[in-house]
Motif scaffolding. Sequence first.
Motif, short mmCIF file in Angstrom:
data_model
loop_
_atom_site.label_atom_id
_atom_site.label_comp_id
_atom_site.label_asym_id
_atom_site.label_seq_id
_atom_site.Cartn_x
_atom_site.Cartn_y
_atom_site.Cartn_z
N ARG A 275 35.09 45.89 27.87
CA ARG A 275 35.69 45.61 29.18
C ARG A 275 34.81 44.67 30.00
NH1 ARG A 275 39.51 48.78 31.87
NH2 ARG A 275 39.20 47.31 33.58
N LEU A 276 35.47 43.73 30.66
CA LEU A 276 34.76 42.82 31.55
C LEU A 276 34.38 43.57 32.81
CD1 LEU A 276 37.21 39.81 31.14
CD2 LEU A 276 34.84 39.89 30.30
N ALA A 277 33.12 43.58 33.14
CA ALA A 277 32.68 44.36 34.29
C ALA A 277 31.98 43.50 35.35
CB ALA A 277 31.74 45.48 33.84
N ARG A 278 31.72 42.24 35.02
CA ARG A 278 31.09 41.34 36.01
C ARG A 278 31.75 39.97 35.94
NH1 ARG A 278 24.72 41.07 35.95
NH2 ARG A 278 25.22 40.03 37.90
N TRP A 320 30.39 38.01 42.69
CA TRP A 320 31.78 37.67 43.00
C TRP A 320 31.86 36.41 43.87
CZ3 TRP A 320 36.36 38.59 41.14
CH2 TRP A 320 36.58 39.76 40.40
N GLU A 355 50.87 42.41 42.86
CA GLU A 355 49.96 41.37 42.37
C GLU A 355 50.72 40.11 41.99
OE1 GLU A 355 46.62 44.55 40.90
OE2 GLU A 355 48.21 43.98 39.53
N ILE B 293 41.09 41.85 31.80
CA ILE B 293 40.30 43.07 31.61
C ILE B 293 39.40 42.96 30.38
CG2 ILE B 293 42.02 44.49 32.80
CD1 ILE B 293 42.91 45.58 30.09
N PRO B 307 36.71 39.57 36.44
CA PRO B 307 37.01 40.85 35.81
C PRO B 307 37.99 41.69 36.63
CG PRO B 307 34.87 40.97 36.86
CD PRO B 307 35.38 39.56 37.09
N ALA B 308 39.06 42.13 35.99
CA ALA B 308 40.12 42.84 36.71
C ALA B 308 40.17 44.31 36.32
CB ALA B 308 41.47 42.18 36.41
N ALA B 309 40.75 45.10 37.20
CA ALA B 309 41.01 46.51 36.91
C ALA B 309 42.26 46.61 36.04
CB ALA B 309 41.20 47.28 38.21
N ALA B 310 42.29 47.59 35.16
CA ALA B 310 43.47 47.82 34.31
C ALA B 310 44.51 48.64 35.06
CB ALA B 310 43.05 48.52 33.02
N SER B 311 45.70 48.73 34.47
CA SER B 311 46.77 49.45 35.17
C SER B 311 46.42 50.92 35.38
CB SER B 311 48.09 49.33 34.40
OG SER B 311 47.95 49.92 33.13
N GLU B 313 43.78 51.93 36.52
CA GLU B 313 42.70 51.99 37.52
C GLU B 313 43.13 51.55 38.90
OE1 GLU B 313 39.85 50.83 33.75
OE2 GLU B 313 40.31 49.35 35.27
N LYS B 314 44.45 51.40 39.11
CA LYS B 314 44.87 50.88 40.41
C LYS B 314 46.22 51.45 40.81
CE LYS B 314 46.58 46.73 38.13
NZ LYS B 314 46.31 45.32 37.84
N PRO B 335 35.76 49.73 35.66
CA PRO B 335 34.36 49.56 35.25
C PRO B 335 33.61 48.53 36.09
CG PRO B 335 35.81 48.45 33.70
CD PRO B 335 36.70 49.14 34.69
N SER B 338 34.55 45.22 38.44
CA SER B 338 35.93 44.73 38.32
C SER B 338 36.77 45.22 39.50
CB SER B 338 36.54 45.21 37.00
OG SER B 338 36.61 46.61 36.95
N ARG B 339 37.78 44.44 39.83
CA ARG B 339 38.61 44.74 41.01
C ARG B 339 40.09 44.64 40.65
NH1 ARG B 339 35.90 40.70 45.51
NH2 ARG B 339 33.80 41.60 45.46
N ASP B 341 43.74 43.19 40.60
CA ASP B 341 44.12 41.77 40.64
C ASP B 341 44.53 41.31 42.02
OD1 ASP B 341 44.22 40.67 37.68
OD2 ASP B 341 44.97 42.72 37.60
#
Lengths: 378, 576
Positions: A275-278, A320, A355, B293, B307-311, B313-314, B335, B338-339, B341
Motif C-alpha cells: 500500500r502507498l502510504a506516503r 504532502w 470524489e 492505493i 497515496p489514497a485511502a481505499a474504499s 477506509e472512508k 495506512p 494516505s488520505r 481521494d
Amino acid sequence: MIELTIDGRAFHVPPGVSVMDAARANGIDIPHLCYHPELSTPGGCRLCLVEVEGRADPVPSCQLPCAEGMAVRTQSEQLSAMRREIIDLFVSDHPLDCVICDKAGACLLQKYAYEYGVSETSYDKHIARSLYQDDNPFFVRDHQYCILCGRCVRVCEEVVGASAIEIVGRGFDSHVATPFDGPMIDSSCVFCGSCVQVCPTAALMPRSRLGQGREWDLERVETICGYCGVGCQIEYALRDGRILYAQSTPGAPVNGEFLCSKGRYGWDFATHPDRLARPLIRRDVAYRLGLTDEPWELPDESPLDTGEGVIEERFVPVDWDTALHVAADGLARTVQAHGPDAVMGLSSARCTNEENYLFQKFMRAGIGTNNLDHCARL
Amino acid sequence: MTNSIREIRDADCIFITGSNTAESHPVIGYEVVRAARRGANVIIVDPRRIPLVEHATLFLQIKPGSDIYVFLAIMHTIIREGWEDRPFIDRRTEGYDALAAVLEEYTPEHASLMSGVPVEQIEAAARIYALGKRVAGASIYADGASGTGERGHSTILYAMGITQRSNGTDMVMTLANLAMLCGQLGKPSTGVNPLRGQSNVQGACDVGCLVDVLPGYQRVTDAEKREAIARAWDVERLPGEVGLTIVEAMHAAAEGRVRAMYVMGENPMMSDPDTSHVERTLRGLDLLVVQDIFPSETAQLAHVILPAAASLEKDGTVTNTERRVQMIQPVIAAPGESRPDWQITGELAARFDARMGIERRPGYWDFASSSAIFDELARVTPIYRGMSYGRLAGAGLQWPCPDASHPGTPILHGETFSRGRGRFNPVIARDPAELPDDDYPLMLTTGRVLYHYHSGTMTRRSEPLDWREPGGAVEIHPDDAAAIDLRDGAPVVVASRRGRVRARAQISERVPPGTVFLAFHWREAPANMLTHDFALDPVAKIPEYKVCAVRLENPRAGLADRLRRSEGAAFRTSSR
C-alpha cells in the motif's frame, strides 16, 4: 389473505406461506436448526414442531402451510419436552466446549441448549465425526461440530448453484463431503462462503477468525463491497481495528445473506505491505527540484516487467505539501502553455460519488476542460 | 439497469448475453440460479460455455461478434410468428414499421450461417423470450401464467460482451428494440439490464465523469443546462465542447495535443487496449499525476504519486448497477499518510487555483465532509436531488429521486419513456473490425475470472484469492490446441498485430473452436497487449476488447519454428 392464530394472536397472511415464516414475520421465533428463510425446508431437525388445534401430533412449522382458521401453539409443556429431547440428542455427538469455541454467542445449538436447559447429554457421549478439513485459506470445516442440518448443502445447490457438497454415508458415518471426500479445490466449490454464512454451529468457520476473539469481543461495521457493481452490503467483524472476517446480514437490501468469494474473502488487500502510504515524486523530478543530488532518468524497463523495490528505486518520498505543489504547478504550466484541453482527467469507478463529483468539478470549473473520463468503457 | 436485482429471481425468462454473470457478478448469478430452480427459462447467448450454462435451458453458442445476427433473427422470428406485443407497440412506441422493414432480411437461416447457432435454437429463444415462457412452476405475475397463452415476464441481462464492441451502441439499441417489441419493459422482472462491473461505475457516470455530460446526464452542449451549473459553481463559463474519452486522449497525447494527465484510481497500463501504445504515450507526457492505493503499473510511470485511502477506509456514497445509492463507512484506518481521494482532489484544486491566481469563496474546494459534497452534488444533479445522507442510511435510494419525499425508482419506464414514446432504432448487422485471416486465424475474447477483479491490483494482493487463482491461462479449444501440438498446462504464445503474450494453455471446451479467451488481470500475461484501439464504437467510444484476431504459437515446437518466430516483439514473461 388467510386468517390464522399463532399463540392466540390473529394474523393475516398470503396463501402459500408456512407457519414458520408467518410467525417470524410477526416477531414470533420458533426454535429451528435446519430451517433457513432463504432455503428449501427439509423439516429434518424437528425442533420447529408446533401444535395445531385439531391435530393429534405436533407438526414441523417450516413445512406447514398456513390455512384458514388454523390455531397454532408454538410453546407448550409437551413441545418443550420434545425440544429438550431433540437438543439432548444433538449434543450427544457435539462437543460442549463452548468455553473455547469461536462461535459461542452466535451458535444456534448453544442458544437452544441454553433456552431449554440442556447442559449435557443424557445419552452416552459419542462424537462420531472427527475430520478437520483446513485444505483451503477461505474456511475450515470441523466435522465434530456439524449437526448435519444440511444448510450448507442446500445453499450451495439452491442459491450458489455449485452443488459442491452433499451429505454422504449413513448413521454415525454420515457427513458433509465433496465427491470422494477430496479437497475443496478439486470440487466445484467457488469459495463464496455462503455455507459458512448459514452454518448454525462452528462446523464451518472463516479461517481468518479462528482463535482471534469471541463474538462479544468483535466490533461490527456495515459498508458496501468495493468490487463489482452489484453493491452488496457487507458486515465486517473487527478486533482492535483489524478485520477478522466478513459476512452479510439478512437485511442487506441487494444481497441478503449472500456474498461472493471476492466480497467475503478479498478484503486483505487493504493491509498489504505494498500500500502507498506516503506521497512520492519520481527521481528525475526530485533532482530538478533539488530534492536529490543524483541525476536520474526513467529506465526503459516496462512496468509490466519490474520486480520488487521498483518504487523505492524510482521515487523519493516527500511531504504532502511538496507533492501537491508539484502536481498543481505542473497542471498550471500545462494550462498556461497549451490551454486547458491539453489536460486529461481520469477518475475512478471505485471512488465515491462525492470524489467523482469533485473530480469533474475540478476538471471543468478549475482546469476548464471536458477531457474527463473513467473506466466505464474498460 | 431499468429494473432491480431482486426482481430477477421472479422472472419467467432470463435472457443473458455478453455477461459471464456467475463469475463477474456472482450475487446476480445467484438470482438467476434461484429463478432457474423455480422453473424459469434461462437463455444464454455467448461464445463461451460460461458456468451459468449449467442452469440454462437454451445455450446459443455464437462465434464472437456474430450475436447481432442472432438478435436480429430473433426479432425477425417474433414478427413473423406474431409474438410481438401489439398493444405495447401501439401505445408506447414509435418507428415500428421501419424496424420491421429492416428486420425482414435477417432470417434465422442467415443468422445460423453467420453464428453457427442452429435455426431451431434461434426460433425457440424468440418464442420463449417474447412470450415469457417458463419451463415449470407458476409465474408470480398475474398476466404471466405458463401455458395459458398469456405473456410471462422476461428480463435481459447483459454486460461488456455487448458494449465492448465496435458496434456496441448498435448492440444495446438492438436489445432495447427486442424488449420494446415484446413489451418486456416497465414491469417487474423485465427490462434491459446492463450489469456494471465496478462498485461505482454507475455513480461516476451519474455525477458527470464523462466527456459529454455534466452531473445528472445534462449535456455539456446544452447551453442552458451548462449555464445553470456554471452559476451553481460560481464560474463565468464552462467548456461547451465534448471532451476526449480515455482512448482518444491516449491518441491525442501521442500526437502532443494532451500534455498532462491526472489519474485517480485507474490503471490504463493494464486496462486500456494496446498496452505498448499506452506505455509509449504515458512516458511522453509532461506531467502524469497518479492518485492510487497501490503502485500500479501506471503509477510506476508517474511524476507524482498521491497515496489514497481505499474504499474500506472512508465514507461516502456509491451507486450500484440498479441505480441504488448506498452509503459506505470507514471500516479500518488508512495506512500512513494516505488520505481519502476527495480531500486530495480538493487540496490539489485549491493549489491549482492559487497558482493560476483564481479566487474562490471559502468552501469551494475545501469541503468539511463527504456529506457536504453530497449536498452540493444533489443540488446540481436532478436525479439525485431528493437524496441526502439522512435518507440514504439503511437500504439507500434508487434514482431518479427528484425531491425529498420521493421514494426512489426501482423500475424505469413504467408509464412512459423519458422521451415520451420509445423509439425503435433499426440497426443493421456489422461485423467486428478485425476478423481472423491467414496470419491471425483465431479470435481472442477478453474478460474476467471469478476470483479476480479488473487489473488485479487488489485481488492479486489478496492471499486467499491469489491461492485459488494464482495466474492466468488462455482457454483454447482442443481442436485448436491439437493443431499446434499443444498440451494442457504448457506455455503458449498468443500473438496479435499489436504484441505477443506468453501464458499457460488451458485446453477446454468452454470456448468454441477458433476462439481463445484470456482474462485481463494478469500483469505477466497482459491481454491488452493484444487488443486493438482503432475501432471504437462511434457513439460510446468503447474499444473492441471482445473481439480481435490472434494466432497461437507453441514455444516448445521445433527449432525451425522457433527461428521463424523470433521476429517481432519480445515475449511477455512472468516477473513475479
